[in-house]
Design an enzyme around this catalytic site. Structure first.
Site, short mmCIF file in Angstrom:
data_model
loop_
_atom_site.label_atom_id
_atom_site.label_comp_id
_atom_site.label_asym_id
_atom_site.label_seq_id
_atom_site.Cartn_x
_atom_site.Cartn_y
_atom_site.Cartn_z
N GLY A 283 -6.66 11.13 -6.21
CA GLY A 283 -5.49 11.24 -5.35
C GLY A 283 -4.95 9.93 -4.81
CG HIS B 45 -6.09 2.38 5.21
ND1 HIS B 45 -5.17 2.90 4.34
CD2 HIS B 45 -6.50 1.22 4.66
CE1 HIS B 45 -5.04 2.08 3.29
NE2 HIS B 45 -5.83 1.06 3.47
CD GLN C 72 -6.17 4.05 -0.95
OE1 GLN C 72 -6.15 4.85 -1.88
NE2 GLN C 72 -5.32 3.05 -0.87
CB ALA D 152 -0.34 14.35 -8.94
#
Ligand SMILES: [Zn+2]
Length: 255
Positions: A195, A122, A104, A222
């Site tokens: 991520g 993207h 992305q 995370a």
């Protein structure tokens, strides 16, 4: 062995046996290269209104809003370098454990780290296209003119609508990339998500398609994601720390 070590071990084991592994990455992997995330803590969209800065409608009306933010923030993005997380994915691809990286991100850091098959959902932030004449030029060259030219102008036709080759809000995602990402997902045996909080569609449907077709899912992020419950391995932590540990074990195999 704590939970995280066990997760690294299990992820390495799955990847060491992968024949058609596929990775999907989001902003979290590039945050440690100094690229600001959009939605998270300290994210770009806490400071700027994404609709006014990065939507195609506003861009067409006034490209200088977009380029003014670029003047302030774009230099750091262009200067960013891959981190150990990017390099670990390149190593997994080189070892045959991943067939491709679907991303992305628009920062080009996967390519810089040596990943060969990168599918950019993207678009790419590395180039700029003139909407009047179609001429493309490297973004770094446009970036260098922003201090003296706002909005930047096409050096060929003088037009004032130089658009980065990224997908702005309100623009469709590139269909060939979407199709290829889903095709690879349906044939993947291991899906590694890194991520990304998996809240943006259709990107979030890619791991779902992989799992439905029988892939085993690994999530490295995370924070918790909506897909942690269907993942075989979930590791919460920094990609730049976890991926090198996973790759080293998976590539050395024996994992
Ligand atoms: Zn032009």
């Amino acid at each position: 062995m704590d939970g995280r070590d066990a997760g690294i071990q299990n992820a390495a084991h799955l990847l060491s046996n992968a024949l058609r592994g596929l990775a999907l990455t989001g902003a979290g992997i590039s945050a440690e290269s100094g690229i600001p995330t959009f939605r998270g803590e300290g994210g770009l969209w806490r400071k700027y209104d994404p609709v006014k800065v990065a939507s195609i409608e506003y861009f067409m009306a006034d490209p200088s809003a977009y380029w003014s933010v670029s003047r302030e923030r774009g230099g750091a993005a262009l200067a960013a370098r891959p981190n150990p997380g990017h390099r670990a994915l390149a190593a997994l691809e080189a070892a045959g454990r991943l067939t491709a990286v679907v991303t992305q991100n628009t920062d080009g850091l996967h390519q810089d780290s040596g990943s060969r098959d990168v599918i950019e959902l993207h678009g790419s932030g590395r180039a700029v296209v003139c909407l009047d004449c179609g001429r493309r030029e490297p973004r770094a060259e446009v970036q260098a003119r922003l201090d003296v030219e706002m909005p930047p102008r096409c050096q060929s036709c003088g037009g004032g609508k130089l658009k980065p080759t990224v997908v702005l809000f309100g623009e469709p995602l590139p269909q060939p990339e979407i199709s290829r990402a889903f095709e690879l997902a349906r044939h993947a045996d291991v899906m590694l998500v890194v991520g990304t909080s998996l809240v943006v569609y259709p990107a979030a449907e890619i791991p779902l398609a992989a799992v439905r077709a029988g892939a085993r899912l690994i999530v490295v992020n995370a924070e918790p994601t909506p897909f942690d419950g269907i993942a075989e391995v979930v590791i919460h932590g920094r990609a730049a720390e976890i991926l090198p540990a996973v790759a080293a074990r998976a590539v050395a195999t024996g994992a």
